[in-house]
Design a protein around this motif. Structure first.
Motif, PDB file in Angstrom:
ATOM      1  N   THR A 105       0.771  -1.246  -0.124  1.00 51.72           N
ATOM      2  CA  THR A 105      -0.044   0.093  -0.017  1.00 51.72           C
ATOM      3  C   THR A 105       0.921   1.215   0.231  1.00 51.72           C
ATOM      4  OG1 THR A 105      -1.637  -1.279   1.180  1.00 51.72           O
ATOM      5  CG2 THR A 105      -1.767   1.295   1.226  1.00 51.72           C
ATOM      6  N   ASN A 132      -5.030  -1.081  11.262  1.00 51.16           N
ATOM      7  CA  ASN A 132      -6.419  -1.514  10.554  1.00 51.16           C
ATOM      8  C   ASN A 132      -5.998  -2.949  10.044  1.00 51.16           C
ATOM      9  OD1 ASN A 132      -8.559   0.545   9.990  1.00 51.16           O
ATOM     10  ND2 ASN A 132      -6.648   1.619  10.164  1.00 51.16           N
ATOM     11  N   MET A 181     -12.744  -8.017   6.623  1.00 55.06           N
ATOM     12  CA  MET A 181     -12.714  -6.729   5.738  1.00 55.06           C
ATOM     13  C   MET A 181     -13.844  -6.013   5.934  1.00 55.06           C
ATOM     14  SD  MET A 181     -11.700  -8.230   2.002  1.00 55.06           S
ATOM     15  CE  MET A 181     -12.120  -6.649   1.164  1.00 55.06           C
ATOM     16  N   THR A 184     -14.193  -2.380   7.737  1.00 59.17           N
ATOM     17  CA  THR A 184     -13.382  -1.368   6.888  1.00 59.17           C
ATOM     18  C   THR A 184     -14.510  -0.783   5.849  1.00 59.17           C
ATOM     19  OG1 THR A 184     -11.191  -2.166   7.010  1.00 59.17           O
ATOM     20  CG2 THR A 184     -11.351  -0.698   5.453  1.00 59.17           C
ATOM     21  N   ILE A 185     -15.230  -1.807   5.251  1.00 55.49           N
ATOM     22  CA  ILE A 185     -15.977  -1.680   4.257  1.00 55.49           C
ATOM     23  C   ILE A 185     -17.188  -0.763   4.877  1.00 55.49           C
ATOM     24  CG2 ILE A 185     -17.760  -2.727   2.761  1.00 55.49           C
ATOM     25  CD1 ILE A 185     -15.849  -5.131   2.147  1.00 55.49           C
ATOM     26  N   ALA A 188     -16.466   2.841   5.393  1.00 53.05           N
ATOM     27  CA  ALA A 188     -16.064   3.441   3.833  1.00 53.05           C
ATOM     28  C   ALA A 188     -17.820   3.908   3.551  1.00 53.05           C
ATOM     29  CB  ALA A 188     -15.583   2.555   2.946  1.00 53.05           C
ATOM     30  N   LYS A 189     -18.796   3.044   3.896  1.00 50.96           N
ATOM     31  CA  LYS A 189     -20.117   3.631   3.556  1.00 50.96           C
ATOM     32  C   LYS A 189     -20.537   4.431   4.336  1.00 50.96           C
ATOM     33  CE  LYS A 189     -21.277  -1.377   2.654  1.00 50.96           C
ATOM     34  NZ  LYS A 189     -22.198  -2.524   3.145  1.00 50.96           N
ATOM     35  N   THR A 221      -9.037   6.177   2.748  1.00 48.22           N
ATOM     36  CA  THR A 221     -10.237   5.129   2.624  1.00 48.22           C
ATOM     37  C   THR A 221      -9.779   4.316   1.789  1.00 48.22           C
ATOM     38  OG1 THR A 221     -11.847   6.850   3.344  1.00 48.22           O
ATOM     39  CG2 THR A 221     -12.676   4.730   2.063  1.00 48.22           C
ATOM     40  N   LEU A 225      -8.881   0.204   2.386  1.00 38.66           N
ATOM     41  CA  LEU A 225      -9.405  -1.051   1.878  1.00 38.66           C
ATOM     42  C   LEU A 225      -8.482  -2.000   1.258  1.00 38.66           C
ATOM     43  CD1 LEU A 225     -12.295   0.958   0.090  1.00 38.66           C
ATOM     44  CD2 LEU A 225     -12.458  -0.754   1.828  1.00 38.66           C
ATOM     45  N   SER A 226      -7.407  -1.386   0.585  1.00 40.63           N
ATOM     46  CA  SER A 226      -6.427  -2.169   0.242  1.00 40.63           C
ATOM     47  C   SER A 226      -5.367  -3.168   1.202  1.00 40.63           C
ATOM     48  CB  SER A 226      -5.640  -1.460  -0.585  1.00 40.63           C
ATOM     49  OG  SER A 226      -3.921  -1.965  -0.913  1.00 40.63           O
ATOM     50  N   THR A 228      -6.340  -3.975   4.286  1.00 39.30           N
ATOM     51  CA  THR A 228      -7.315  -5.006   4.920  1.00 39.30           C
ATOM     52  C   THR A 228      -7.556  -6.159   4.195  1.00 39.30           C
ATOM     53  OG1 THR A 228      -9.237  -3.646   4.490  1.00 39.30           O
ATOM     54  CG2 THR A 228      -8.204  -3.255   6.832  1.00 39.30           C
ATOM     55  N   SER A 229      -7.900  -6.007   2.935  1.00 44.82           N
ATOM     56  CA  SER A 229      -8.066  -7.031   2.042  1.00 44.82           C
ATOM     57  C   SER A 229      -6.759  -7.941   1.758  1.00 44.82           C
ATOM     58  CB  SER A 229      -8.447  -6.418   0.411  1.00 44.82           C
ATOM     59  OG  SER A 229      -7.525  -5.499  -0.030  1.00 44.82           O
TER      60      SER A 229
END
Length: 252
Positions: A105, A132, A181, A184-185, A188-189, A221, A225-226, A228-229
């Motif tokens: 990242t 995270n 995940m 974090t998702i 983001a929402k 954000t 996402l990157s 944690t995935s």
């Protein structure tokens, strides 16, 4: 614009801790000692880190910057491994997953020009990514423990029918990755509507134009996402084999 945070204002802000202590005492939660200990520990840690970061920012040495990022990853891995009792080499697996998510990242951010390779940017970003990833990996480990226990019979039936351990565990792996995940998702929402995240709020407090602060938060954000995935996938696929022995028998 400067924040009016001095020693006196911090002292009065500390009175807010009394709210938590009062609730713990009144409701007999048993958190009184934990709250006091955690507050003093947080103060000591933050003061020490503040002086260390001041030195690192002033020196601006690449080796020291990488070393500090490595220390952050090591500590995150150490905490992540505590989330499961059944995973062999938990520290090493967590270190690989968190290290990979952090380095990939940050590498993309530096190469794209989003951030510069200087301690004042690399170290805070490393901390955000590693923390995270640590939480996501911890959730993955707990999910693995729970699902392998709850679905033990189904896994044994798949193994008896000739499935290899990956195929027998596939539904568990996918659910564990989703569990890691999901926070974090979900965050983001709701970002910007329900919550104003720390980085964005801090920049606004510091007097940065809200539009510029929002751009930084969008970048954060994306990077979380990157991270944690990557961390969830690596940790899950590296860890699930610990639930089987060398004869590919389920051990839980």
């Amino acid at each position: 614009m400067n924040l009016a945070v001095n020693n006196l204002s911090l002292f009065f802000a500390a009175m807010l801790v009394m709210v938590a202590l009062g609730i713990s005492y009144k409701e007999k939660l048993g958190f009184t000692k934990d709250i006091i200990f955690s507050v003093f520990r947080a103060i000591i840690q933050l003061v020490l880190v503040g002086y260390v970061l001041s030195y690192l920012f002033r020196v601006n040495n690449e080796f020291l910057t990488v070393s500090m990022a490595l220390i952050i990853v090591i500590n995150a891995a150490q905490n992540a491994k505590k989330r499961s009792q059944h995973i062999k080499n938990g520290f090493l697996l967590s270190f690989i997953a968190i290290g990979a998510s952090t380095s990939v990242t940050i590498g993309v951010l530096v190469l794209s020009g989003s951030i510069k390779f200087i301690p004042s940017q690399i170290i805070p970003i490393s901390g955000m990514i590693a923390s995270n990833s640590m939480v996501a990996i911890g959730l993955c480990y707990r999910s693995l423990d729970s699902l392998f226990h709850d679905q033990r019979q189904a896994i044994l039936e798949k193994l008896s029918l000739g499935a290899d351990i990956k195929l027998a565990s596939l539904s568990i792996l996918r659910q564990s990755i989703r569990t890691g995940m999901s926070p974090t998702i979900d965050s983001a929402k709701t970002v910007g509507i329900v919550s104003l995240p720390g980085m964005m709020s801090g920049l606004i407090f510091a007097g940065v134009d809200p539009v510029h602060a929002i751009k930084y938060q969008i970048m954060v954000t994306f990077m979380l996402l990157s991270a944690t995935s990557i961390g969830s996938v690596l940790a899950t696929y590296l860890a699930y084999k610990s639930y089987y022995n060398e004869q590919k028998q389920l051990m839980i």
